[in-house]
Design a protein around this motif. Structure first.
Motif, PDB file in Angstrom:
ATOM      1  N   GLY A   1       0.893  -1.157  -0.025  1.00  0.00           N
ATOM      2  CA  GLY A   1       0.029   0.013   0.260  1.00  0.00           C
ATOM      3  C   GLY A   1       0.908   1.262   0.063  1.00  0.00           C
ATOM      4  O   GLY A   1       0.649   2.225  -0.871  1.00  0.00           O
ATOM      5  N   VAL A   2       1.933   1.455   0.880  1.00  0.00           N
ATOM      6  CA  VAL A   2       2.897   2.453   0.989  1.00  0.00           C
ATOM      7  C   VAL A   2       3.658   2.706  -0.493  1.00  0.00           C
ATOM      8  O   VAL A   2       3.655   3.610  -0.896  1.00  0.00           O
ATOM      9  N   LEU A   3       3.939   1.434  -0.948  1.00  0.00           N
ATOM     10  CA  LEU A   3       4.844   1.443  -2.406  1.00  0.00           C
ATOM     11  C   LEU A   3       4.007   2.144  -3.263  1.00  0.00           C
ATOM     12  O   LEU A   3       4.384   3.010  -4.111  1.00  0.00           O
ATOM     13  N   TRP A   4       2.669   1.726  -3.425  1.00  0.00           N
ATOM     14  CA  TRP A   4       1.515   2.040  -4.503  1.00  0.00           C
ATOM     15  C   TRP A   4       1.278   3.324  -4.176  1.00  0.00           C
ATOM     16  O   TRP A   4       1.277   4.039  -5.334  1.00  0.00           O
ATOM     17  N   ALA A   5       1.244   4.060  -3.152  1.00  0.00           N
ATOM     18  CA  ALA A   5       0.990   5.305  -2.807  1.00  0.00           C
ATOM     19  C   ALA A   5       2.041   6.311  -3.326  1.00  0.00           C
ATOM     20  O   ALA A   5       1.747   7.357  -3.990  1.00  0.00           O
ATOM     21  N   VAL A   6       3.236   5.737  -3.248  1.00  0.00           N
ATOM     22  CA  VAL A   6       4.657   6.502  -3.565  1.00  0.00           C
ATOM     23  C   VAL A   6       4.508   6.607  -5.094  1.00  0.00           C
ATOM     24  O   VAL A   6       4.810   7.494  -5.535  1.00  0.00           O
TER      25      VAL A   6
ATOM     26  N   GLY B   1       1.886   6.206  -7.057  1.00  0.00           N
ATOM     27  CA  GLY B   1       0.921   7.159  -7.440  1.00  0.00           C
ATOM     28  C   GLY B   1       1.246   8.675  -7.387  1.00  0.00           C
ATOM     29  O   GLY B   1       0.961   9.298  -8.312  1.00  0.00           O
ATOM     30  N   VAL B   2       1.861   9.033  -6.501  1.00  0.00           N
ATOM     31  CA  VAL B   2       2.406  10.482  -6.438  1.00  0.00           C
ATOM     32  C   VAL B   2       3.645  10.769  -7.295  1.00  0.00           C
ATOM     33  O   VAL B   2       3.409  11.782  -8.034  1.00  0.00           O
ATOM     34  N   LEU B   3       4.514   9.892  -7.665  1.00  0.00           N
ATOM     35  CA  LEU B   3       5.498   9.967  -8.697  1.00  0.00           C
ATOM     36  C   LEU B   3       4.712  10.270  -9.997  1.00  0.00           C
ATOM     37  O   LEU B   3       5.223  10.998 -10.806  1.00  0.00           O
ATOM     38  N   MET B   4       3.831   9.231 -10.387  1.00  0.00           N
ATOM     39  CA  MET B   4       3.192   9.195 -11.631  1.00  0.00           C
ATOM     40  C   MET B   4       2.503  10.524 -11.766  1.00  0.00           C
ATOM     41  O   MET B   4       2.319  11.223 -12.753  1.00  0.00           O
ATOM     42  N   GLY B   5       1.868  11.011 -10.882  1.00  0.00           N
ATOM     43  CA  GLY B   5       0.932  12.231 -10.722  1.00  0.00           C
ATOM     44  C   GLY B   5       2.015  13.503 -11.042  1.00  0.00           C
ATOM     45  O   GLY B   5       1.513  14.406 -11.817  1.00  0.00           O
ATOM     46  N   LEU B   6       2.994  13.520 -10.495  1.00  0.00           N
ATOM     47  CA  LEU B   6       4.027  14.384 -10.736  1.00  0.00           C
ATOM     48  C   LEU B   6       4.524  14.565 -11.965  1.00  0.00           C
ATOM     49  O   LEU B   6       4.626  15.492 -12.721  1.00  0.00           O
ATOM     50  N   ARG B   7       4.764  13.386 -12.468  1.00  0.00           N
ATOM     51  CA  ARG B   7       5.335  13.139 -14.007  1.00  0.00           C
ATOM     52  C   ARG B   7       4.152  13.651 -14.859  1.00  0.00           C
ATOM     53  O   ARG B   7       4.574  14.363 -15.800  1.00  0.00           O
TER      54      ARG B   7
END
Length: 331
Positions: free
Chosen positions: A252-257, A259-265
């Motif tokens: 869950g933590v890995l997927w959240a991270v 998700g944040v990186l993909m959003g920024l990209r």
């Protein structure tokens, strides 16, 4: 008055054989006969048989009662509901009174003639100088079962190694023996989802394999279905470790991270190149994958919560309808 007898008589040590019985009316009597013959080879030992009828659909109960009527050392327990092999073995453990407890199947596949080889590590000191072993388990070089069951056994073995800290070289099987104190520790577990391999490993680390050959089934067919195998796997997966929950948290933590990186990209790419079209397909793929992952994690947590709820309601491991040749049986 004291005697000077140089050879005082001692009581024989008792071996309790627990046999879970299901659809074995043609073979269980032969198993008990072989137990008598093998134990008779060593006069210093005696036997007790605890045969547990796990709601068998055939006439195995009548066969067992007839045997018990002729041999008071054979006790019969008739369960009111089918609970599976491990629940039947747990039931038998509560009534096993011997110095050693042997788990053996009712289909003649366990090589009962190798009993003394199996027990030898419990009777003699180990080669490493740490005393005798507490549990010995038969290790079959080749199992006489389907490829699907072999695959299931391999998966279960890997899970047990990971969750329980089991030695990777240690293999579980249907033929094993343990000392009385291990049995006494095992039956302290009262929850409705017993996993005997885990309970034995929790009680002692002195466990050893004894190599032997599994016999080919000559009577009847196997009844360990995929459903029962999966239920046993879930018992091992959820009963003795919280590692799966920790993995769920980590994912869950890995997927959240991610998700944040993909959003920024995505935001940065859109700022640098406003002409980039919105990706409907990729968005749907990510949503479906994320939803599936979330539902899987919720299901895992729900499995833990459900088992806790059932345990808190004191759901029994087994319910006994009737007994034969047991001290506390009703009149």
């Amino acid at each position: 008055m004291p005697t000077n007898d140089p050879h005082p008589q001692t009581s024989p040590r008792v071996i309790s054989f627990i046999i879970p019985c299901y659809a074995s009316e043609g073979s269980v009597g032969l198993v008990i006969d072989e137990i008598r013959e093998v134990v008779a080879q060593r006069p210093a030992f005696d036997y007790q048989v605890v045969a547990v009828n796990d709601c068998s659909p055939d006439n195995v109960l009548s066969v067992l009662k007839n045997i018990a009527a002729q041999d008071p050392k054979v006790a019969v327990i008739d369960l009111a509901k089918n609970g599976g092999r491990h629940n039947a073995l747990m039931c038998g453990c509560h009534y096993a009174t011997g110095d050693f407890v042997v788990f053996i199947d009712d289909d003649q596949q366990c090589p009962a003639d190798r009993l003394w080889d199996l027990m030898d590590p419990l009777l003699h000191d180990a080669a490493d100088g740490r005393g005798s072993y507490d549990v010995a388990i038969a290790r079959y070089r080749k199992k006489t079962q389907s490829r699907f069951k072999n695959f299931g056994s391999a998966v279960n073995d890997r899970v047990a190694t990971w969750l329980l800290g089991k030695d990777p070289n240690l293999k579980f099987s249907n033929f094993s023996v343990m000392k009385k104190f291990v049995k006494d520790e095992v039956i302290k577990y009262t929850n409705p989802y017993p996993y005997l391999s885990g309970l034995m490993l929790r009680a002692t680390g002195r466990v050893v394999n004894v190599d032997m050959e599994e016999r080919v089934r000559t009577i009847g067919v196997g009844h360990y279905s995929f459903k029962k195998s999966f239920a046993l796997w879930m018992n091992s997966f959820t009963a003795f470790s919280v590692k799966p929950l920790r993995i769920a948290t980590g994912i869950g933590v890995l997927w959240a991270v991610l998700g944040v990186l993909m959003g920024l990209r995505t935001v940065i790419r859109k700022l640098l190149n406003p002409a980039i079209p919105l990706g409907y397909s990729s968005t749907m793929a990510v949503l479906l994958f994320s939803t599936g992952l979330i539902m899987f994690m919720l299901g895992l947590i729900g499995e833990y919560i459900g088992r806790i709820y059932i345990s808190l309601n004191n759901s029994p491991q087994f319910v006994i309808r009737d007994t034969v040749n047991l001290p506390d049986q009703g009149s």
